[in-house]
Design an enzyme around this catalytic site. Structure first.
Site, short mmCIF file in Angstrom:
data_model
loop_
_atom_site.label_atom_id
_atom_site.label_comp_id
_atom_site.label_asym_id
_atom_site.label_seq_id
_atom_site.Cartn_x
_atom_site.Cartn_y
_atom_site.Cartn_z
N LYS A 112 0.84 -1.21 0.00
CA LYS A 112 0.00 0.00 0.00
C LYS A 112 0.87 1.25 0.00
CE LYS A 112 -3.95 2.01 2.56
NZ LYS A 112 -4.85 1.84 3.72
N SER A 166 -9.77 1.85 2.84
CA SER A 166 -8.89 2.56 1.94
C SER A 166 -7.86 1.66 1.25
CB SER A 166 -8.15 3.67 2.69
OG SER A 166 -7.32 3.11 3.71
N SER A 216 -10.00 -0.42 7.08
CA SER A 216 -9.43 -0.32 5.74
C SER A 216 -8.73 -1.56 5.20
CB SER A 216 -8.46 0.86 5.67
OG SER A 216 -9.19 2.03 5.47
N1 GLN Z 1 -13.10 4.26 5.99
C1 GLN Z 1 -12.58 4.70 7.24
C2 GLN Z 1 -12.17 6.15 7.12
O1 GLN Z 1 -12.46 6.72 6.13
C3 GLN Z 1 -11.44 3.84 7.64
C4 GLN Z 1 -10.16 4.20 7.01
C5 GLN Z 1 -9.01 3.34 7.43
O2 GLN Z 1 -9.17 2.31 8.09
N2 GLN Z 1 -7.83 3.78 7.05
O3 GLN Z 1 -11.59 6.72 7.98
#
Ligand code: GLN
Length: 446
Positions: free
Chosen positions: A52, A127, A151
């Site tokens: 990532k 994400s 995420s």
């Molecule tokens: N979707 C969540 C957010 O927007 C989680 C993001 C994550 O785990 N990095 O914060």
């Protein structure tokens, strides 16, 4: 490694998972490794992996899918990247994400929107959407993601792969570009539970460069994959199967529980009464931490710098105005507000108190149970563009994953069914530092 690049060449025009490829160096590394005698090769030796793009890689551009980091070349490797190399793995490239890991669909990337390989009209989740999509598409057999509020698990569910968020402190965050430091964890995304256990073992462990990494021995996870879950005590929170959770997601979990019962586990309903406050607390806390962490992107130290400005203050302002996307700005504003003198007590402090209550909910259930089971997400992957103008609906996607980060416990998502040809995920949550029982349960089910 050649095979990975061939698959990427063939499929990435559709899937759009990779932001940068490491082709020349990766192939040179693989060729060099061909010389290593067989008896010196571990189980992950020579296998390709995608990383990532919020995990820093020396000499390989790292952008967090943000314009503000365009062109940023890290001068060191994250601890996990070093560990991959020690295990003999080959980093083939950097994977797209929501900008600074803020989002649930990959639509917040400044560069491209990754697609769900099961149906290209749908999002891969986020994400770490591209980390999941690249594995689902068979471009790479392994990837690393990060999970602050779901995420790793939500995209793993949407793409029908296996994703683990380890216990907070299990994996070093050194070299992970911070979003919300008290919640962020790096974790493995793979095609099956066995591969996942292998990869976590390779990246886990205490690190002198991360004072929040825990000095807890790393077990041989693969050894726990024996299919035996007789007597395992499973808790199912009623809040995880109630309102807002789709029928298909609910039914697939109920079917999975039958399978687990058939293998000798016991299943009982429990309550995590503070779950309903998790989303609100998470967005206050994660945005507060983000507003502080992201202050380092000022146009001086990293990547992008605005041009044509008259003085230093204008340089900061213009760089950040042009460099950050809308969602990142929304969170910086929310976080800055929550931390301000007049609002701190009502928002930040209150959210911290709620966080403690949520953690206590989990502690209490784990006094009597080995794992907690539920869906990973309320629905399968939605369509690209469907939720883009509606942050509240987008945020609600993580309602089942966020409490786990607030409690700091580990959780996995594994495939457990389909709705309209799109995968659904089963979430198995464990006690602090007990990834072993999660893997044992997941493997028995799989
Ligand atoms: N979707 C969540 C957010 O927007 C989680 C993001 C994550 O785990 N990095 O914060």
């Amino acid at each position: 490694t050649n095979e990975a690049f061939a698959r990427i060449e063939k499929l990435d025009g559709d899937v759009q998972a990779f932001l940068a490829l490491n082709k020349e160096k990766a192939i040179a590394q693989a060729e060099e490794m061909d010389q290593v005698p067989f008896e010196q090769r571990g189980p992950l030796f020579g296998l390709p992996i995608g990383v990532k793009d919020n995990i820093v890689t020396e000499g390989l551009e790292t952008t967090c899918a943000s314009k503000i980091l365009e062109g940023f070349m890290p001068i060191y490797d994250a601890t996990v990247v070093k560990k991959l190399r020690d295990a003999g793995m080959i980093t083939v490239g950097k994977l797209n994400m929501d900008e600074f890991a803020m989002g649930s669909s990959n639509e917040n990337s400044a560069f491209k929107t990754t697609k769900n390989p099961w149906n290209l009209d749908h999002v891969p989740g986020g994400s770490s959407g591209a980390s999941a999509a690249s594995v689902a598409a068979g471009e790479v057999p392994f990837s690393l993601g990060s999970d602050t509020g779901g995420s790793i698990r939500q995209p793993a569910a949407y793409c029908g792969v296996v994703g683990m968020k380890p216990t907070y402190g299990r994996v070093s965050r050194f070299g992970l570009v911070a979003f919300a430091s008290s919640l962020d964890q790096i974790g493995p995304i793979t095609r099956n539970v066995y591969d996942n256990a292998l990869l976590l073992e390779a990246i886990a462990g205490v690190d002198a460069n991360d004072s929040t990494s825990a000095d807890v021995p790393v077990p041989n996870y693969v050894a726990s994959l024996n299919g035996d879950i007789k007597g395992l005590r499973i808790a199912v929170p009623k809040e995880f199967l109630g309102e807002g959770v789709g029928e298909a997601a609910r039914n697939s979990v109920l079917e999975a529980l039958e399978v687990l019962k058939g293998l000798g586990a016991t299943v009982e309903e429990v309550s995590l009464p503070h779950s309903k406050y998790a989303l609100a607390a998470y967005y206050i806390l994660s945005s507060s931490e983000a507003s502080s962490n992201l202050s380092r992107f000022d146009g001086i130290r990293y990547g992008f710098r605005a041009e044509g400005v008259k003085n230093l203050m204008e340089l900061y302002k213009e760089t950040r105005a042009q460099g950050f996307g809308d969602e990142v700005k929304r969170r910086i504003m929310l976080g800055t507000y929550s931390l301000s003198a007049g609002t701190y007590d009502a928002y930040y402090k209150k959210a911290q108190q709620v966080r403690t209550l949520i953690k206590e909910d989990y502690d209490k259930v784990f006094e009597n149970y080995d794992v907690i089971v539920g869906p990973t997400a309320p629905t399968p992957a939605f369509k690209v563009g469907e939720n883009i103008d509606d942050p509240m609906t987008m945020y609600a996607n993580d309602i089942l994953t966020i409490p786990i980060n607030l409690a700091g416990v580990p959780a996995i998502s594994i495939p457990c069914g389909f709705e309209n040809g799109l995968p659904l995920g089963l979430q198995i949550i464990g006690k602090h530092f007990d990834e072993e029982t999660i893997y044992r349960t997941a493997f028995a089910y799989e």
